[in-house]
Design a protein around this motif. Structure first.
Motif, PDB file in Angstrom:
ATOM      1  N   GLN B  97      42.461  24.557  54.472  1.00  0.00           N
ATOM      2  CA  GLN B  97      42.233  23.475  53.725  1.00  0.00           C
ATOM      3  C   GLN B  97      43.621  23.047  52.800  1.00  0.00           C
ATOM      4  N   ASN B  98      44.392  24.234  52.598  1.00  0.00           N
ATOM      5  CA  ASN B  98      45.520  24.168  51.881  1.00  0.00           C
ATOM      6  C   ASN B  98      46.648  24.440  52.625  1.00  0.00           C
ATOM      7  N   ASN B  99      46.334  24.810  53.871  1.00  0.00           N
ATOM      8  CA  ASN B  99      47.313  25.334  54.920  1.00  0.00           C
ATOM      9  C   ASN B  99      48.527  26.340  54.426  1.00  0.00           C
ATOM     10  N   GLN B 100      47.753  27.301  53.862  1.00  0.00           N
ATOM     11  CA  GLN B 100      48.639  28.316  53.226  1.00  0.00           C
ATOM     12  C   GLN B 100      47.892  29.681  53.388  1.00  0.00           C
ATOM     13  N   GLN B 101      48.725  30.831  53.097  1.00  0.00           N
ATOM     14  CA  GLN B 101      48.060  32.077  53.131  1.00  0.00           C
ATOM     15  C   GLN B 101      47.386  32.552  51.992  1.00  0.00           C
ATOM     16  N   VAL B 102      46.267  32.931  52.157  1.00  0.00           N
ATOM     17  CA  VAL B 102      45.564  33.217  50.844  1.00  0.00           C
ATOM     18  C   VAL B 102      46.292  33.942  49.845  1.00  0.00           C
ATOM     19  N   THR B 103      46.813  34.985  50.443  1.00  0.00           N
ATOM     20  CA  THR B 103      47.427  35.797  49.473  1.00  0.00           C
ATOM     21  C   THR B 103      48.662  35.405  48.783  1.00  0.00           C
ATOM     22  N   ASP B 104      49.517  34.346  49.363  1.00  0.00           N
ATOM     23  CA  ASP B 104      50.351  33.678  48.680  1.00  0.00           C
ATOM     24  C   ASP B 104      49.828  32.779  47.452  1.00  0.00           C
ATOM     25  N   MET B 105      48.630  32.303  47.612  1.00  0.00           N
ATOM     26  CA  MET B 105      48.056  31.284  46.666  1.00  0.00           C
ATOM     27  C   MET B 105      47.805  32.334  45.610  1.00  0.00           C
ATOM     28  N   LEU B 106      47.186  33.448  45.920  1.00  0.00           N
ATOM     29  CA  LEU B 106      46.854  34.508  44.663  1.00  0.00           C
ATOM     30  C   LEU B 106      48.020  34.863  43.830  1.00  0.00           C
ATOM     31  N   ILE B 107      49.249  35.123  44.794  1.00  0.00           N
ATOM     32  CA  ILE B 107      50.344  35.797  44.124  1.00  0.00           C
ATOM     33  C   ILE B 107      50.981  34.506  43.120  1.00  0.00           C
ATOM     34  N   GLU B 108      50.794  33.128  43.652  1.00  0.00           N
ATOM     35  CA  GLU B 108      51.358  32.141  43.009  1.00  0.00           C
ATOM     36  C   GLU B 108      50.480  32.022  41.554  1.00  0.00           C
ATOM     37  N   ARG B 109      49.081  32.331  41.559  1.00  0.00           N
ATOM     38  CA  ARG B 109      48.246  32.145  40.375  1.00  0.00           C
ATOM     39  C   ARG B 109      48.116  33.386  39.530  1.00  0.00           C
ATOM     40  N   LEU B 110      48.430  34.740  39.956  1.00  0.00           N
ATOM     41  CA  LEU B 110      48.261  35.744  39.315  1.00  0.00           C
ATOM     42  C   LEU B 110      48.968  35.785  37.876  1.00  0.00           C
ATOM     43  N   PRO B 111      50.048  35.307  37.824  1.00  0.00           N
ATOM     44  CA  PRO B 111      50.855  35.547  36.658  1.00  0.00           C
ATOM     45  C   PRO B 111      50.274  34.765  35.348  1.00  0.00           C
ATOM     46  N   ALA B 112      49.703  33.715  35.523  1.00  0.00           N
ATOM     47  CA  ALA B 112      49.177  32.903  34.637  1.00  0.00           C
ATOM     48  C   ALA B 112      48.057  33.679  34.242  1.00  0.00           C
ATOM     49  N   THR B 113      47.002  34.109  34.863  1.00  0.00           N
ATOM     50  CA  THR B 113      45.902  34.778  34.609  1.00  0.00           C
ATOM     51  C   THR B 113      46.104  36.078  33.950  1.00  0.00           C
ATOM     52  N   ALA B 114      47.035  36.690  34.666  1.00  0.00           N
ATOM     53  CA  ALA B 114      47.509  38.190  34.033  1.00  0.00           C
ATOM     54  C   ALA B 114      47.975  38.012  32.402  1.00  0.00           C
ATOM     55  N   SER B 115      48.848  36.876  32.173  1.00  0.00           N
ATOM     56  CA  SER B 115      49.404  36.710  30.868  1.00  0.00           C
ATOM     57  C   SER B 115      48.203  36.361  30.085  1.00  0.00           C
ATOM     58  N   LEU B 116      47.181  35.320  30.383  1.00  0.00           N
ATOM     59  CA  LEU B 116      45.993  35.153  29.560  1.00  0.00           C
ATOM     60  C   LEU B 116      45.240  36.421  29.316  1.00  0.00           C
ATOM     61  N   ALA B 117      45.146  37.212  30.268  1.00  0.00           N
ATOM     62  CA  ALA B 117      44.189  38.328  30.090  1.00  0.00           C
ATOM     63  C   ALA B 117      44.842  39.283  29.228  1.00  0.00           C
ATOM     64  N   VAL B 118      45.936  39.661  29.207  1.00  0.00           N
ATOM     65  CA  VAL B 118      46.665  40.767  28.482  1.00  0.00           C
ATOM     66  C   VAL B 118      46.967  40.265  26.918  1.00  0.00           C
ATOM     67  N   GLY B 119      47.135  39.118  26.605  1.00  0.00           N
ATOM     68  CA  GLY B 119      47.378  38.487  25.541  1.00  0.00           C
ATOM     69  C   GLY B 119      46.049  38.348  24.800  1.00  0.00           C
ATOM     70  N   ALA B 120      45.255  37.718  25.423  1.00  0.00           N
ATOM     71  CA  ALA B 120      43.927  37.515  24.658  1.00  0.00           C
ATOM     72  C   ALA B 120      43.263  38.777  24.544  1.00  0.00           C
ATOM     73  N   MET B 121      43.232  39.823  25.457  1.00  0.00           N
ATOM     74  CA  MET B 121      42.646  41.151  25.148  1.00  0.00           C
ATOM     75  C   MET B 121      43.367  41.779  23.897  1.00  0.00           C
ATOM     76  N   ALA B 122      44.688  41.812  23.816  1.00  0.00           N
ATOM     77  CA  ALA B 122      45.509  42.044  22.642  1.00  0.00           C
ATOM     78  C   ALA B 122      44.898  41.602  21.303  1.00  0.00           C
ATOM     79  N   VAL B 123      44.723  40.104  21.481  1.00  0.00           N
ATOM     80  CA  VAL B 123      44.229  39.499  20.037  1.00  0.00           C
ATOM     81  C   VAL B 123      42.932  39.877  19.722  1.00  0.00           C
ATOM     82  N   SER B 124      41.713  39.892  20.822  1.00  0.00           N
ATOM     83  CA  SER B 124      40.583  40.130  20.507  1.00  0.00           C
ATOM     84  C   SER B 124      40.486  41.737  19.939  1.00  0.00           C
ATOM     85  N   LEU B 125      41.177  42.711  20.721  1.00  0.00           N
ATOM     86  CA  LEU B 125      41.184  44.048  20.228  1.00  0.00           C
ATOM     87  C   LEU B 125      41.590  44.253  18.903  1.00  0.00           C
ATOM     88  N   LEU B 126      42.670  43.635  18.465  1.00  0.00           N
ATOM     89  CA  LEU B 126      43.244  43.651  17.177  1.00  0.00           C
ATOM     90  C   LEU B 126      42.418  43.272  16.247  1.00  0.00           C
TER      91      LEU B 126
END
Lengths: 551, 329
Positions: B97-126
């Motif tokens: 549907q996107n005419n793209q390799q799935v892995t490329d799509m994930l790699i594209e999306r991962l930084p935003a999710t990782a940024s959110l996860a690491v930061g939110a985890m730090a905030v919630s733990l502290l």
């Protein structure tokens, strides 16, 4: 520290002490109060020692806690006056109280397993306490002091072992470490709350010796709280007998033990099992030596784990139980006596050896094939609190094995349970009550009734009385003896308390490290022990009689 | 330790294998024509035929699954009829549907999710452990009651309410912060942080309530233990009892819970990503699910699963570090 109090002043002066705890869960709403200590007064002279004895619930620990002001901020209501080495404990502010705790009066608690911080090195814990009271001490000095006191209480290679964590120490070494912590700041008074109750008898003897030596050396006073009159007999100058929060009697320890003035003290003393006294009526029954064995274990072995982590809990044990006799099994913790007991009733499968019941090998039977034997082999457990289901009425608990057998209908089961309750000395009307409504002794009676329900031929009792007070202990032991005589039961009585075992056993087995070290008629083993280990065990038993020195 | 990690890694691979079987089965053996579904609604019959061929749907199911696994481990070559399309090693297939390799799509999306996860985890733990610590220290007082009430409110407020509130307050009303738009960390770290701040706080607040309650209850439990009584009886001050003796015993449950949370955050905190317009995996998953882009859905589930499994191994190692009595074998 503070100015030295005049020597004429007593070290501890307690007058009119009452401690009351809020009753039930609605404590805050001005509900009822339970008076744990009621108008207690006593003194301990400088360097003197007092034993506070009594049964559970007598308020002896509560009174001892008040010496360090440990009831503060717990919701307990404390009245009366408590003075320790010239410090008014009741009037002291929080900071003064903290200086008193550990600095002037130090406490040794009962359970050395749980009384140390599991996450920190033992030396660091002692050093921390030291620095609380010696604020100018450097970390290095505190650590050196910790090693010094650990060495003093007999921890070998103390400087290195100070870096160990509590789980790396044995029970006896942990209790030594706690005593070292108490010594760290050279207190004037040591308060010991059942300091040896969780320990084996030989370790107990070592700890009591250590306490005596330390007192002789430092001149500190001792308040020793214990339920064990034997422990108190050899360790203190004066004795205070407590019952229901009040002092029953107080006096020099020898006078009180030899010529007790009060009936309660006399009853208490009479109930204490003596290791040097023969079993009343022993030999009268002539326990059928010629009868065919009921249960015969040959080379019984149990291993736990596999590979290099494997532990052999019971190692090549052979044992015969005949109908109607009592075989006592004694040993210290880790001797494998409980594992052996569980195998004898096949709650646990042996990994080696043979187990014959009435000539039939039951050692290797599967659960399904065992069912036919389950009703004939029963077990009574140590802890009457956790071995009864708290959510079922006691009648239902006793009825369980009857229902499992499936031979009787409901009406007959209820009738049988009521009969059993009566048999163990309880009112049959308690059928619908729940375990928490009963005392420890009553709960153990319920446990016995449950074991009796399927009409067993053999009951293995694993430390059946070790959680009970001496008077209750004596009653339960008497009940077991009656049941045995009336029903012709064979009993295997497992206990660490040599005196209790002597009271009930025809034959005795002494275990150590999973093996039997000595075996024979009970009186012979007690009076002429052959194995050095048995001799050591018997010598370590604390005795009431000053004259009765170990052989 | 090395042996332990190897054993755990082997176990983790087993878990992931089972997971892959389950998701693969759910999506590819579902009723309907997988080729038509994967290709999307606007495909013509030729394209569908090509997809069927590329997914080797003519083969038995176990062979299809084998090709899928092979793609993840070793990559896969797809024939487009005229040329060969190579898909590199962790290959999760193609999103037609996107005419793209799935892995490329994930790699594209991962930084935003990782940024959110690491930061939110730090905030919630502290925030969570600090709040829990404070309410355990001030137990019985007014502070504790207020904090208990706040954490309860925190747990009960969905992120789209708290997030919206934060957006309106800081971006619209006070105008202290720009309306968040994701800037990659590699592009401009400062702008990245400023733009991530609100998502971190919104998700962190929600999660912190849980940690506050957990920290408080396990601290109170530890404070009732015998060894605390020992130090109290030796004149150690109450505050030190908590920070020096009780806290260490109380961190175990917090570590265990945070590991599981952290792992699942990699599956995308969907609501938070949507709310703040973060181009993360959660947003990708929502889109893929609604358009039935099956290869993408399978890949996201596998990535989330991997993150959870790894986080749990890390938690067990941390747990052993906090409590020396725990031997790793």
């Amino acid at each position: 520290m503070t100015s030295e109090p005049r020597t004429s002043e007593p070290l501890v002066a307690v007058s009119g002490l009452s401690v009351a705890f809020p009753a039930g869960d609605g404590g805050r709403a001005g509900g009822g109060l339970v008076r744990a200590v009621d108008g207690l007064s006593f003194t301990v002279p400088q360097g003197g020692s007092l034993g506070i004895v009594g049964e559970s619930g007598s308020g002896k620990s509560t009174a001892a806690y008040a010496l360090l002001g440990l009831h503060r901020d717990t919701g307990a209501e404390v009245t009366g006056a408590v003075t320790v080495a010239g410090h008014d404990v009741q009037a002291a502010d929080d900071a003064a109280l903290r200086r008193l705790r550990g600095g002037v009066a130090a406490m040794v608690f009962q359970d050395p397993l749980s009384s140390l911080d599991p996450y920190q090195a033992i030396g660091d814990q002692i050093a921390e306490v030291y620095r609380v009271h010696r604020r100018d001490a450097s970390r290095r000095a505190a650590r050196a002091r910790a090693a010094e006191v650990l060495d003093r209480v007999g921890i070998p290679d103390a400087a290195r072992r100070a870096r160990s964590r509590p789980h790396e120490f044995s029970g006896g070494m942990r209790q030594r470490a706690l005593i070292a912590m108490a010594l760290a700041c050279e207190p004037r008074l040591l308060v010991a709350d059942e300091p040896t109750t969780a320990l084996d008898v030989t370790v107990q003897a070592q700890i009591l010796d250590l306490l005596r030596d330390l007192r002789a050396e430092t001149g500190m006073g001792l308040v020793l709280v214990t339920h064990d009159l034997g422990v108190a007999a050899g360790s203190v100058d004066e004795l205070l007998v407590m019952k229901d929060g009040r002092a029953v009697e107080r006096g020099p320890v020898r006078t009180l033990l030899d010529t007790p003035g009060e009936t309660y003290t006399r009853d208490l003393l009479a109930a204490v099992p003596r290791v040097g006294v023969r079993r009343p009526g022993a030999g009268v029954r002539g326990a059928g030596a010629d009868d065919a064995p009921l249960l015969e274990a040959t080379g019984l072995t149990r291993r736990f784990g596999r590979g290099k982590d494997a532990v052999t809990a019971v190692d090549d044990v052979s044992l015969t139980v005949r109908p109607g006799e009592t075989v006592g099994v004694v040993g210290e913790s880790g001797s494998g006596k409980t594992t052996l007991g569980r195998m004898l009733v096949r709650l646990l499968a042996p990994t080696g050896g043979e187990l014959r019941y009435r000539g039939r090998d039951i050692g290797g039977l599967k659960e399904r094939e065992l069912r036919a034997f389950r009703s004939e082999l029963q077990m009574v457990f140590q802890d009457p609190v956790s071995s009864l289901n708290p959510r079922r009425s006691v009648g239902e608990s006793i009825a369980d094995p009857l229902r499992a057998a499936g031979k009787l209908d409901d009406a007959a089961i209820v009738a049988r349970v009521r009969e059993l309750l009566e048999r163990v000395g309880l009112d049959p009307g308690v059928y619908h009550r729940y375990p928490h409504e009963f005392s420890g002794g009553q709960r153990q009676r319920i446990g016995i009734a449950r074991a009796l329900a399927p009409e067993p031929k053999l009951i293995v009792c694993d430390e059946p009385v070790s959680a009970l007070d001496v008077t209750t202990q004596a009653q339960v032991v008497r009940l077991l003896g009656e049941l045995q005589r009336d029903l012709g039961l064979a009993l295997v009585f497992i206990a660490h308390d040599l005196a209790v075992v002597r009271q009930v056993s025809d034959r005795l087995v002494v275990m150590r490290g999973g093996r039997i070290v000595e075996e024979g008629p009970a009186d012979t083993v007690y009076e002429e022990p052959r194995h050095a280990y048995t001799k050591g065990l018997l010598a370590a038993v604390p005795r009431l009689e000053g004259a009765e020195a170990p052989a | 330790m090395t042996g332990y990690l190897l054993r755990r890694a082997a176990g983790a691979l087993g878990v992931l294998l089972v997971l892959s079987v389950v998701v693969y089965a759910t999506f590819y053996i579902a009723p309907g024509d997988p080729a038509r579904l994967a290709c999307g609604p606007r495909c013509n019959p030729e394209q569908i035929a090509q997809v069927r061929d590329q997914l080797s749907l003519g083969d038995p199911v176990y062979l299809q699954f084998w090709h899928f696994l092979q793609g993840i481990v070793a990559g896969h070559d797809y024939s487009t009829g005229t040329a060969v399309l190579h898909c590199d090693a962790p290959c999760f297939g193609l999103s037609y549907q996107n005419n793209q390799q799935v892995t490329d799509m994930l790699i594209e999306r991962l930084p935003a999710t990782a940024s959110l996860a690491v930061g939110a985890m730090a905030v919630s733990l502290l925030l969570g452990t600090a709040t829990g610590l404070l309410s355990a220290l001030r137990r019985g007082g007014a502070t504790e009651r207020v904090l208990t009430w706040l954490t309860l409110a925190g747990t009960a407020t969905p992120v789209f309410i708290s997030g919206l509130g934060l957006l309106m307050l800081f971006c619209a009303y006070l105008a202290w912060l720009p309306f968040p738009s994701y800037v990659p960390l590699t592009e401009d770290p400062e702008q990245w942080a400023w733009n991530m701040l609100l998502p971190w706080v919104a998700l962190g607040l929600l999660e912190s309530a849980k940690y506050a309650r957990l920290t408080r209850s396990s601290l109170l439990e530890t404070l009732a233990e015998d060894h605390i009584r020992t130090f109290r009886a030796y004149g150690v001050a109450e505050r030190k009892l908590v920070t020096h003796h009780a806290l260490r015993g109380a961190v175990g449950p917090v570590i265990a819970l945070s590991a599981a949370d952290f792992g699942s955050m990699f599956g995308g905190a969907i609501l938070t990503e949507m709310m703040f317009g973060l181009p993360g995996i959660g947003a990708l998953l929502v889109h893929a699910t609604t358009t039935l882009d099956l290869p993408v859905v399978v890949a996201v589930v596998m990535v989330t699963g991997t993150a959870v499994v790894i986080a749990n191994i890390v938690a067990d190692v941390l747990y052993a570090a906090a409590d020396r009595r725990v031997a790793l074998r």
